[in-house]
Design a protein around this motif. Structure first.
Motif, PDB file in Angstrom:
ATOM      1  N   PRO A 224      45.676 -77.038 -46.182  1.00 11.43           N
ATOM      2  CA  PRO A 224      46.017 -77.847 -47.355  1.00 11.43           C
ATOM      3  C   PRO A 224      46.788 -77.076 -48.422  1.00 11.43           C
ATOM      4  O   PRO A 224      47.400 -77.685 -49.294  1.00 11.43           O
ATOM      5  N   SER A 225      46.803 -75.754 -48.348  1.00 11.25           N
ATOM      6  CA  SER A 225      47.568 -74.978 -49.324  1.00 11.25           C
ATOM      7  C   SER A 225      49.042 -74.871 -48.952  1.00 11.25           C
ATOM      8  O   SER A 225      49.848 -74.424 -49.775  1.00 11.25           O
ATOM      9  N   ARG A 226      49.392 -75.236 -47.720  1.00 11.71           N
ATOM     10  CA  ARG A 226      50.788 -75.204 -47.301  1.00 11.71           C
ATOM     11  C   ARG A 226      51.411 -76.583 -47.499  1.00 11.71           C
ATOM     12  O   ARG A 226      50.899 -77.592 -47.001  1.00 11.71           O
ATOM     13  N   PHE A 227      52.505 -76.613 -48.233  1.00 16.11           N
ATOM     14  CA  PHE A 227      53.243 -77.834 -48.530  1.00 16.11           C
ATOM     15  C   PHE A 227      52.314 -78.935 -49.040  1.00 16.11           C
ATOM     16  O   PHE A 227      52.267 -80.049 -48.490  1.00 16.11           O
ATOM     17  N   PRO A 228      51.572 -78.653 -50.087  1.00 13.70           N
ATOM     18  CA  PRO A 228      50.584 -79.627 -50.582  1.00 13.70           C
ATOM     19  C   PRO A 228      51.217 -80.910 -51.113  1.00 13.70           C
ATOM     20  O   PRO A 228      50.536 -81.934 -51.172  1.00 13.70           O
ATOM     21  N   GLU A 229      52.506 -80.858 -51.482  1.00 11.97           N
ATOM     22  CA  GLU A 229      53.158 -82.082 -51.974  1.00 11.97           C
ATOM     23  C   GLU A 229      53.200 -83.170 -50.914  1.00 11.97           C
ATOM     24  O   GLU A 229      53.294 -84.359 -51.227  1.00 11.97           O
ATOM     25  N   GLN A 230      53.094 -82.791 -49.634  1.00  9.64           N
ATOM     26  CA  GLN A 230      53.102 -83.782 -48.556  1.00  9.64           C
ATOM     27  C   GLN A 230      51.798 -84.575 -48.491  1.00  9.64           C
ATOM     28  O   GLN A 230      51.766 -85.685 -47.944  1.00  9.64           O
ATOM     29  N   LEU A 231      50.725 -84.014 -49.043  1.00  9.72           N
ATOM     30  CA  LEU A 231      49.396 -84.602 -48.854  1.00  9.72           C
ATOM     31  C   LEU A 231      49.188 -85.864 -49.667  1.00  9.72           C
ATOM     32  O   LEU A 231      48.147 -86.522 -49.533  1.00  9.72           O
ATOM     33  N   LYS A 232      50.169 -86.225 -50.477  1.00  7.47           N
ATOM     34  CA  LYS A 232      50.119 -87.525 -51.144  1.00  7.47           C
ATOM     35  C   LYS A 232      50.344 -88.647 -50.139  1.00  7.47           C
ATOM     36  O   LYS A 232      49.938 -89.790 -50.359  1.00  7.47           O
ATOM     37  N   TYR A 233      50.976 -88.306 -49.023  1.00  2.00           N
ATOM     38  CA  TYR A 233      51.356 -89.328 -48.042  1.00  2.00           C
ATOM     39  C   TYR A 233      50.729 -89.118 -46.668  1.00  2.00           C
ATOM     40  O   TYR A 233      50.620 -90.055 -45.885  1.00  2.00           O
ATOM     41  N   VAL A 234      50.368 -87.880 -46.346  1.00  2.11           N
ATOM     42  CA  VAL A 234      49.799 -87.575 -45.034  1.00  2.11           C
ATOM     43  C   VAL A 234      48.584 -86.676 -45.224  1.00  2.11           C
ATOM     44  O   VAL A 234      48.369 -86.128 -46.308  1.00  2.11           O
ATOM     45  N   LYS A 235      47.825 -86.522 -44.149  1.00  5.20           N
ATOM     46  CA  LYS A 235      46.669 -85.629 -44.170  1.00  5.20           C
ATOM     47  C   LYS A 235      46.982 -84.380 -43.360  1.00  5.20           C
ATOM     48  O   LYS A 235      47.896 -84.365 -42.537  1.00  5.20           O
ATOM     49  N   VAL A 236      46.217 -83.336 -43.612  1.00  2.00           N
ATOM     50  CA  VAL A 236      46.370 -82.140 -42.790  1.00  2.00           C
ATOM     51  C   VAL A 236      46.019 -82.489 -41.344  1.00  2.00           C
ATOM     52  O   VAL A 236      45.253 -83.423 -41.084  1.00  2.00           O
ATOM     53  N   TRP A 237      46.573 -81.731 -40.414  1.00  2.00           N
ATOM     54  CA  TRP A 237      46.335 -82.021 -39.005  1.00  2.00           C
ATOM     55  C   TRP A 237      46.294 -80.733 -38.195  1.00  2.00           C
ATOM     56  O   TRP A 237      47.186 -79.890 -38.315  1.00  2.00           O
ATOM     57  N   GLN A 238      45.261 -80.613 -37.376  1.00  2.00           N
ATOM     58  CA  GLN A 238      45.130 -79.474 -36.477  1.00  2.00           C
ATOM     59  C   GLN A 238      45.247 -79.943 -35.035  1.00  2.00           C
ATOM     60  O   GLN A 238      44.392 -80.681 -34.526  1.00  2.00           O
ATOM     61  N   ALA A 239      46.312 -79.539 -34.372  1.00  2.00           N
ATOM     62  CA  ALA A 239      46.455 -79.837 -32.949  1.00  2.00           C
ATOM     63  C   ALA A 239      45.462 -79.005 -32.148  1.00  2.00           C
ATOM     64  O   ALA A 239      44.986 -77.951 -32.597  1.00  2.00           O
ATOM     65  N   LYS A 240      45.144 -79.471 -30.966  1.00  2.42           N
ATOM     66  CA  LYS A 240      44.164 -78.784 -30.126  1.00  2.42           C
ATOM     67  C   LYS A 240      44.715 -77.482 -29.577  1.00  2.42           C
ATOM     68  O   LYS A 240      44.004 -76.471 -29.500  1.00  2.42           O
TER      69      LYS A 240
END
Length: 838
Positions: free
Chosen positions: A185-201
Motif C-alpha cells: 500500500p505504500s507503493r503508488f498509493p494514489e491508485q488506491l482510491k480506485y483499486v485495492k492492493v493485490w498479491q499474485a500467487k
C-alpha cells in the motif's frame, strides 16, 4: 444505476471488435462461455513488444483453461521496422496496436499497454529503464495488476539478459518489482482510491528455445499446450499461428502447428507450481463467499444445454444474476456479470448494434445514430433505454461516472419498457453530440523519447480510447436487467466485400495538413509552403502561422468563409529565412474556425487486416536551414520494405523515380545520377536476384549505386556488392555515439559537402543497424563508431570503385534521420549520391 456503475468499470479494459459491433453468438462461443462462467482464475503475461507474447500459451489459457487471460505489452512497437508500408514511429505503433488487438480476437486474451515508448533497440536494461522513466512505467504495470488481479503472472523473458534486447530484460525486471509493489500500500498509493492492493500467487518465467539459446530444462514445470479443442475444431498451435499471423508489419506469418507441444516455466517469485499452473489457487466459485451454489447451478445449466435450442437455457442463466449480484467479491461479481449478460443475449438470440449515418463528425456537431435490436426467439424481452457512455477527463473524478442518457431518445421515458416483438428488427433513431476528437489518448500531448504523456492517468493499460462513442442497451429479460455495450460504428456496404464496419471519426471543425514534413533552405531564399485544409462542418474563419524567430511569413493570415462539410482547399504562405535563422525551426499553423482555434492536421492509415486508423497530429513542419550542396539531379529508387527517403530527397530538389523491374531490365540506367535501394530491399524484393546483374552493369559502366541496410536473415542474393561482405546483427544504438573519421580524404566525406563532427549531431534513435563484417579489402571503410563498452566497428559505411562507377553500402539509419530532418544526415546522404566526375 448501481448495476450500470458496476459494469462501467470494465470499459477501462474493453476493446472494439473489428468488422462487427456485436460479439460472436454461435454455439461454439456459447459452449466456451458456459465453461468460462464456471472458472474464477486469471493469468497476466508480461513482455516488452507486440510479437513478444506466446500466442499458443495465451490461447491455451484463455480457451482451454478458461482463465481470464491478459497480455501486457509494455510498448506498442513504435521503434521497429515496417515490412508492409512506410509508417514509422508513432504511426507504426498505432498499426501494431491494432495488430495485437486482432491477435487477441483470435486467441481470446485481453490486451494492455503501458506508457513506455519503443525508442528502438537497446543493448541493456539500464539504458532502457533510464529512457523509459522506470518509476512511471512501473506504476503502469502495478496499475494493470491491481485492476486485472491476476492469480499468476508470467514473464516472457528473464532478468539475466538471455532475451537479448534491453527492453526484454527490462520487462522482466519491472514484472518482478511490480509483483511485490502491487501488494504494497505504500507503493503508488494514489491508485488506491480506485483499486485495492493485490498479491499474485506466483511469478513464472516462460522459458524458451530460440535459435542457439535454450533456457528450458527437463526438470522445469511444463504444460502440454498442443492439445486439440473439438468445440473450436482446432488445436492451440493452429490458433496461435492465426493469432501471430496478424503481426503483418513484422512479417510474422506463421505455419500452423499440430500435436503435442510443451511450454516450460521457471518459478521466480511466490510458491512454485508442482502439478498445475494454479496450484494453491481456488479457481471455482467456492473461492468467493456464497459461491458454491452458483458453481453447481452453472454446471447444471451447462449439462442441460440444448445446442438446437439455446434459448431454453435463458431462464436458468437469468436466475443466476440474482445470486451473482449478491456475491461480496466486487471483482468477480463485475467480471462474471459482464460475461453472463453477453451469454444470456447469445442464448436468447438477442442482437443489438448502433451505427452512425456518417463516418466523420466535427466536435460539437450532432451525430445521427441508428440503434437496432432483434429478438430472434420471441422471448419476454423489452428495451428499457439507451445510454451514451462518456468518461471524466481526469483521475480525480469518479471513474464510474460514465453515464449520460442519449439525447432525444425517441422511445417512451426510460421507466417504461418497450417490448421487442419476435424476430422483428426494431430501429431507434437517436441524436448524440460529438464531444471529443478521436485522438489516441497516448498521442494527445507531446512526449519525450521514452514515455508517452497521459493527460488522464486512469488511461494507463488501455489499448484504445476507453471513451470512444459507445451505446449501452438496457434490456429486461424475464424481469431482470441485462446490460449490453456496443461500440458506435460506421457501417456501409462495399460491392466487392459486402457489409463493412469502421470506427466513427470525430474531428476538429477544420484540419490543416502542411504539404511537406521538412523544408530545406540552403540559401536565404523564399519558399512557398502549401497547407491543405479540410472542413468537417460548416465553417468560417482563418488560418495563420505561429511567429517563428529568424523567419518571416506572409501573409499574416488567410481567411475562409462558408465552407461546407467535406470542402477541401489550399492556403499558401511564403517563408523567408533571415540572418539570425537557427538551423531548425518549427512551422505551426493556427486554424480559427467558428470562433475556436486548433493546430491539428489529419492522418488516416488503412490496411485490410486492421480497422481504419485516424489521428490528428500537430499541424507542423520543420524549417531546416543548412549549408547543402548537391551534385546530380535524377535518382532511381528501388522499393524495399518501405521508407520515406524518396520524399526527403525531393525536398532538396532531386527528381526521384521509382524504378520498375521492366525499367531496370530494359531501359538505359545511365540516365540516373544514382540508384538507391530502399531499406531491406534485398530481404523483401524477390526480383532483385534477377535484377542484380543489371545493377552491377550499371555500376561498372559509370553509375553510382547506394544500397541501404538489410537484415542479416533472408538475404535473397549471394552477394549484394561487387566484392564480398556480410550483413550481421551488429548496431550502434546510441544516437550520440562518437563517430571517428578513418579516411578523411574519401570523396563520400568531401564531395559536394565537407563532412565534419557537427554533421553527426542531432541524430535520432540510433546511428545504424545490421552493420557489415567480413569486408573485402577492396572496400573503403571511412567511418568507425561503437556503443559504450564495445569494440570500434567499421561496418556502418563501405565504398568501392567498380569499373567506371561506385558502389556504396550503408547501414546508417538514413531512413529515420532524413524524415526527421537531421541536417548532417542530409549532407552525408547527398554525398553518397554524388560520385565526383573523373
Amino acid at each position: 444505476m448501481k448495476r450500470i456503475k458496476l459494469i462501467s468499470i470494465l470499459l477501462l479494459f474493453t476493446s472494439s471488435v473489428f468488422a462487427q459491433t456485436a460479439p460472436p453468438a454461435d454455439i461454439a462461443t456459447i459452449e466456451q462461455g458456459l465453461k468460462k462462467l464456471n472458472v474464477l482464475g486469471s493469468v497476466l503475461y508480461i513482455a516488452a513488444h507486440p510479437d513478444d507474447e506466446n500466442t499458443r500459451l495465451l490461447a491455451y489459457l484463455a480457451q482451454e483453461k478458461h482463465y481470464r487471460t491478459g497480455y501486457l505489452s509494455l510498448t506498442r512497437g513504435d521503434g521497429g521496422q515496417n515490412l508492409i508500408g512506410n509508417e514509422q514511429g508513432e504511426l507504426l505503433g498505432l498499426i501494431r496496436t491494432q495488430e495485437l488487438l486482432a491477435a487477441r480476437r483470435v486467441d481470446g486474451a485481453e490486451q494492455f499497454f503501458s506508457r513506455a515508448n519503443d525508442f528502438g533497440f537497446s543493448k541493456g536494461p539500464g539504458e532502457t529503464l533510464k529512457i523509459w522513466d522506470k518509476e512511471k512505467v512501473l506504476s503502469d504495470v502495478v496499475w494493470v495488476i491491481r485492476k486485472f488481479r491476476p492469480d499468476v503472472i508470467i514473464c516472457r523473458f528473464p532478468t539475466t539478459g538471455e532475451g537479448g534486447h534491453g527492453h526484454h530484460t527490462a520487462s522482466a525486471i519491472l514484472a518482478q518489482e511490480a509483483f511485490a509493489a502491487a501488494a504494497d500500500p505504500s507503493r503508488f498509493p494514489e491508485q488506491l482510491k480506485y483499486v485495492k492492493v493485490w498479491q499474485a500467487k506466483r511469478l513464472l518465467w516462460n522459458t524458451f528455445s530460440f535459435g542457439s539459446i535454450n533456457t528450458t530444462a527437463a526438470d522445469q514445470f511444463k504444460i502440454n499446450v498442443g492439445v486439440y479443442n473439438p468445440i473450436l475444431g482446432k488445436g492451440y498451435g493452429e490458433m496461435a499461428a492465426e493469432s501471430r499471423s496478424n503481426h503483418k508489419t513484422q512479417g510474422f506469418g506463421s505455419a500452423k502447428q499440430r500435436g503435442d507441444t510443451y511450454e516450460y516455466f521457471k518459478n521466480i517469485l511466490g510458491d512454485a507450481p508442482k502439478t498445475d499452473l494454479m496450484d494453491g489457487v481456488n479457481t471455482t466459485w467456492s473461492r468467493v463467499e456464497g459461491g458454491s451454489a452458483i458453481g453447481s447451478e452453472v454446471e447444471k445449466i451447462h449439462k442441460d444445454f440444448d445446442v438446437d435450442h439455446p434459448e431454453k437455457s435463458v431462464s436458468g442463466l437469468v436466475n443466476l444474476l440474482d445470486k451473482i449480484e449478491k456475491v461480496p467479491d466486487t471483482y468477480w461479481k463485475t467480471q462474471k456479470t459482464k460475461e453472463l449478460d453477453e451469454l444470456i443475449a447469445a442464448c436468447a438470440g438477442l442482437w443489438c448494434e448502433a451505427y452512425s449515418a456518417e463516418q466523420t463528425y466535427a466536435v460539437g456537431d450532432q451525430m445521427n445514430v441508428l440503434s437496432q435490436v432483434i429478438n430472434r426467439y420471441g422471448l419476454n424481452i423489452s428495451l428499457k433505454g439507451l445510454t451514451l457512455l462518456q468518461r471524466p477527463d481526469n483521475i480525480n473524478s469518479d471513474p464510474n461516472s460514465f453515464i449520460e442518457p442519449i439525447a432525444n431518445y425517441n422511445l417512451p421515458v426510460t421507466t417504461k419498457d418497450k417490448t421487442i416483438p419476435a424476430n422483428e428488427l426494431q430501429s431507434y433513431n437517436n441524436d448524440c453530440i460529438a464531444s471529443k476528437i478521436s485522438q489516441p489518448y497516448w498521442l494527445e500531448a507531446a512526449h519525450d523519447a521514452g514515455t508517452y504523456k497521459l493527460n488522464y492517468e486512469g488511461n494507463a493499460g488501455n489499448p484504445e480510447n476507453p471513451d470512444a462513442p459507445t451505446i449501452r442497451f438496457d434490456f429486461s429479460i424475464d424481469g431482470r436487467s441485462i446490460v449490453l455495450d456496443r461500440n458506435l460504428m460506421y457501417k456501409y456496404v462495399n460491392p466487392a466485400k459486402g457489409e463493412i464496419y469502421q470506427p466513427v471519426e470525430i474531428a476538429p471543425a477544420v484540419t490543416a495538413n502542411v504539404a511537406g514534413k521538412d523544408y530545406i533552405f540552403s540559401a536565404k531564399q523564399s519558399q512557398n509552403i502549401e497547407i491543405d485544409l479540410k472542413s468537417f462542418t460548416k465553417a468560417s474563419g482563418s488560418i495563420s502561422i505561429k511567429p517563428i524567430p529568424g523567419w518571416t511569413v506572409s501573409p499574416d493570415k488567410i481567411d475562409f468563409t462558408n465552407k461546407n462539410k467535406g470542402d477541401e482547399w489550399a492556403a499558401v504562405f511564403t517563408v523567408t529565412p533571415t540572418n539570425s535563422t537557427p538551423n531548425t525551426s518549427v512551422f505551426e499553423t493556427i486554424v480559427t474556425a467558428n470562433g475556436k482555434s486548433s493546430s491539428l492536421g489529419i492522418r488516416r492509415i488503412s490496411y485490410e487486416h486492421v480497422p481504419n486508423i485516424t489521428l490528428f497530429p500537430p499541424s507542423q513542419a520543420k524549417l531546416i536551414y543548412l549549408d547543402l550542396k548537391t551534385a546530380g539531379k535524377k535518382i532511381g529508387y528501388i522499393e524495399g520494405a518501405g521508407d520515406l527517403v524518396p520524399e526527403a530527397l525531393r525536398q532538396v530538389g532531386y527528381e526521384v523515380h521509382m524504378l520498375t523491374e521492366s525499367e531496370i531490365m530494359n531501359s538505359d540506367l545511365s540516365v540516373y545520377d544514382a540508384i538507391i535501394t530502399g531499406v531491406r530491399a534485398y530481404n523483401v524484393n524477390n526480383r532483385l536476384a534477377v535484377e542484380q546483374p543489371k545493377l552491377m552493369d550499371y555500376v561498372n559502366n559509370g553509375g553510382n549505386l547506394v544500397v541501404q541496410y538489410n537484415n542479416n536473415n533472408g538475404i535473397l542474393v549471394n552477394q549484394i556488392g561487387p566484392y564480398p561482405f556480410r550483413p550481421v546483427n551488429q548496431r550502434v544504438t546510441d544516437e550520440t555515439a562518437k563517430v571517428t573519421v578513418l579516411d578523411p580524404q574519401n570523396p563520400v566525406l568531401n564531395y559536394p559537402n565537407k563532412i565534419n563532427d557537427a554533421d553527426f549531431d542531432g541524430w535520432i534513435q540510433e546511428r545504424g543497424l545490421y552493420f557489415v563484417s567480413d569486408i573485402d579489402p577492396k572496400y573503403q571503410t571511412p567511418l568507425q563508431m561503437n556503443d559504450p563498452n564495445e569494440q570500434p566497428n567499421k561496418g556502418s559505411l563501405i565504398v568501392t570503385n567498380y569499373g567506371k562507377g561506385r558502389f556504396v553500402y550503408t547501414s546508417l539509419a538514413f531512413f529515420r534521420e532524413l524524415p526527421a530532418g537531421v541536417p548532417g544526415a542530409y549532407r552525408l546522404f547527398v554525398n553518397l549520391l554524388s560520385n565526383p566526375k573523373k
